[in-house]
Design a protein around this motif. Structure first.
Motif, mmCIF file in Angstrom:
data_model
loop_
_atom_site.group_PDB
_atom_site.id
_atom_site.type_symbol
_atom_site.label_atom_id
_atom_site.label_comp_id
_atom_site.label_asym_id
_atom_site.label_seq_id
_atom_site.Cartn_x
_atom_site.Cartn_y
_atom_site.Cartn_z
ATOM 1 N N ASP A 249 16.075 38.776 103.605
ATOM 2 C CA ASP A 249 15.004 37.945 104.165
ATOM 3 C C ASP A 249 15.564 36.761 104.935
ATOM 4 O O ASP A 249 14.975 36.317 105.926
ATOM 5 N N HIS A 252 15.993 37.349 108.549
ATOM 6 C CA HIS A 252 14.793 37.703 109.311
ATOM 7 C C HIS A 252 14.123 36.423 109.799
ATOM 8 O O HIS A 252 14.001 35.460 109.042
ATOM 9 N N LYS A 255 10.623 36.072 107.657
ATOM 10 C CA LYS A 255 10.779 36.181 106.207
ATOM 11 C C LYS A 255 11.716 35.111 105.637
ATOM 12 O O LYS A 255 11.690 34.835 104.441
ATOM 13 N N LYS A 359 4.649 49.654 110.760
ATOM 14 C CA LYS A 359 5.363 48.549 110.111
ATOM 15 C C LYS A 359 6.856 48.624 110.397
ATOM 16 O O LYS A 359 7.481 47.637 110.781
ATOM 17 N N ARG A 360 7.437 49.813 110.243
ATOM 18 C CA ARG A 360 8.864 49.974 110.523
ATOM 19 C C ARG A 360 9.158 49.801 112.022
ATOM 20 O O ARG A 360 10.166 49.222 112.411
ATOM 21 N N GLU A 363 9.235 46.111 112.782
ATOM 22 C CA GLU A 363 10.447 45.475 112.262
ATOM 23 C C GLU A 363 11.642 45.759 113.157
ATOM 24 O O GLU A 363 12.471 44.871 113.403
ATOM 25 N N ALA A 375 17.743 47.242 111.186
ATOM 26 C CA ALA A 375 16.979 46.299 110.375
ATOM 27 C C ALA A 375 17.706 46.041 109.071
ATOM 28 O O ALA A 375 18.123 46.971 108.386
ATOM 29 N N ARG A 378 17.130 47.998 105.581
ATOM 30 C CA ARG A 378 16.406 49.223 105.892
ATOM 31 C C ARG A 378 17.401 50.248 106.450
ATOM 32 O O ARG A 378 18.521 49.923 106.827
ATOM 33 N N ASP A 447 4.284 42.263 111.344
ATOM 34 C CA ASP A 447 5.037 43.148 110.464
ATOM 35 C C ASP A 447 4.108 44.056 109.669
ATOM 36 O O ASP A 447 4.456 45.180 109.337
ATOM 37 N N ASP A 448 2.914 43.568 109.324
ATOM 38 C CA ASP A 448 1.995 44.326 108.496
ATOM 39 C C ASP A 448 0.765 44.699 109.313
ATOM 40 O O ASP A 448 -0.077 43.847 109.620
#
Length: 474
Positions: A249, A252, A255, A359-360, A363, A375, A378, A447-448
């Motif tokens: 995080d 990011h 985040k 979402k992916r 990101e 990422a 990920r 992101d969401d």
């Protein structure tokens, strides 16, 4: 003797950084392999210094991403520029302390815990007196255990004081500088629980609505209890996720502002919050049918598996995310004791698979703008962007196909007086799915995507139109 001639000894945990390196490294170790949980008590039996040494030898932290106290760092740099000696004096293990010192290039020397000596409290005070002399150094700390050191120091700097710490420090030394806490903990805890994400749990009401029982007070009460149980359960997982993902995080752009990543809240707060949230979850689930409890337990196990490693497995991670949304629908049906519709489950899986891929995709776009190849935390790379877009749009259109097949099913005529009106849902869903991916393709997606839908005016209008279509068909 002038103040500049007196060495300044600076604590690390809770002072130079917002947090504790022992906790950070223990969490990182458990993230690496949860089985280390059984070794930690054994190492602790041999002493805290031994525990710190064992953990430090197995973990590599990104020291550049640690949540440093920026205001304190700037002041220390000014003191150093004025010719003052600055020493890092910490209870953290020597390996970690030296790595931090190497990164900052600020200290004249490092005093830290060895494999056999835990440099804290009285031990730290004795070592500093032996090295610099009694009342011949200043000390910068943040905890009540530092009172031992301040009692033998010439002057003191108090960082992030809690309770009566500053008052007690002034009783044993001359406190000439204080640095405050970054933010109120209550606000940070609220952010940590992510109440805005609870909107996803509205899915628990979908089976009740599909069964035309929205006016049944008992069903509505059970669905509301289920909603609350899922909110508490989800928040416990969010806390655990933020604890385990703290290093990723910090790399990011958004985040990094989360309570644990930014250092506003110590990781130790998570160890208290998680059991409290789970206890509340279990208490509410006890009031509902056992089938709901089983669905909730399945949801928790899935989220736990996702948090502990599945989210790093390409494709499997998005399937898990889609499954988590669908599990909410299963739990909602169990809470109000209505039969599950396979059509509804199929529609949910394809829809939320598409949103998980969004979402992916979003990101990866963030990483692309930062010039990174993949990422953090990920398994996806930048060259997967086109593939994710193709898979996501395909899954989205599949959910519309499932909806069309359901409307054409003879069973629908038993549930709706004017089932032909339901065909209006298909163009609405086609438009919305296409819009979501167009927005994502242009790099404007959050992101969401679920939270995007709740804030996007066009999505809200489509939701209202869909509700009108269903009402007219009923």
């Amino acid at each position: 003797m002038s103040r500049d001639a007196v060495p300044l000894c600076v604590d690390l945990d809770g002072t130079l950084i917002h947090g504790d390196l022992l906790v950070e490294t223990c969490v990182a170790l458990l993230h690496k392999n949860p089985l280390y949980l059984f070794l930690l008590p054994w190492w602790l039996l041999h002493g805290k210094a031994h525990l710190k040494a064992q953990v430090a030898s197995r973990v590599l932290l990104n020291h550049a991403a640690l949540p440093f106290h920026r205001e304190l760092l700037q002041w220390l740099a000014d003191e150093k520029r004025d010719g003052r000696q600055i020493w890092l004096c910490t209870a953290s293990n020597q390996r970690l302390a030296e790595a931090v010192a190497l990164h900052l290039q600020l200290f004249n020397g490092v005093l830290a815990s060895t494999d056999t000596l835990n440099l804290s409290g009285k031990q730290k005070a004795e070592m500093l007196v032996a090295k610099f002399g009694n009342r011949a150094f200043d000390y910068c700390g943040n905890d009540h255990v530092d009172l031992y050191v301040w009692s033998v120091s010439r002057g003191g700097v108090v960082v992030n004081p809690h309770g009566n710490l500053e008052q007690r420090a002034r009783q044993v030394t001359h406190v000439y500088r204080t640095f405050g806490s970054p933010e109120h903990h209550a606000r940070a805890i609220c952010a940590l629980l992510r109440p805005h994400q609870w909107a996803k749990n509205v899915l628990l009401f979908v089976p009740m609505a599909a069964a035309h029982r929205v006016l049944d007070p008992i069903a509505l009460g059970h669905a509301a209890l289920g909603f609350l149980a899922f909110c508490l359960c989800a928040s416990s997982v969010y806390v655990l996720n933020d604890m385990l993902d703290v290093e990723a995080d910090r790399q990011h752009p958004r985040k990094a502002l989360r309570p644990f990543a930014s250092g506003v809240l110590p990781l130790t707060a998570g160890f208290a919050l998680i059991p409290l949230l789970l206890l509340g979850t279990a208490g509410i689930a006890w009031l509902l049918p056992i089938q709901f409890g089983l669905a909730l337990a399945g949801y928790y196990l899935l989220t736990l598996a996702y948090t502990l490693g599945v989210k790093q497995v390409v494709i499997v991670d998005v399937l898990f995310l889609a499954g988590l949304y669908t599990t909410r629908i299963i739990a909602g049906a169990a809470a109000v004791a209505v039969p599950l519709s396979l059509w509804l489950l199929l529609f949910s899986m394809f829809l939320f698979l598409s949103l998980a891929l969004v979402k992916r995709f979003a990101e990866l776009q963030v990483m692309q703008r930062q010039g990174k190849l993949e990422a953090a935390g990920r398994g996806y790379r930048l060259d997967d962007l086109a593939l994710l877009e193709s898979l996501g749009t395909g899954a989205g259109y599949m959910c519309v196909l499932v909806l069309a097949l359901y409307i054409n099913n003879p069973v629908v005529e038993m549930l709706y007086r004017r089932p032909e009106v339901l065909w209006g849902l298909c163009p609405l869903m086609l438009y919305w799915i296409t819009r979501v991916w167009v927005v994502s393709h242009r790099g404007q997606m959050l992101d969401d995507p679920v939270m995007f839908a709740l804030r996007d005016r066009a999505s809200l209008v489509i939701g209202v139109l869909a509700a009108v279509v269903i009402y007219l068909a009923t």
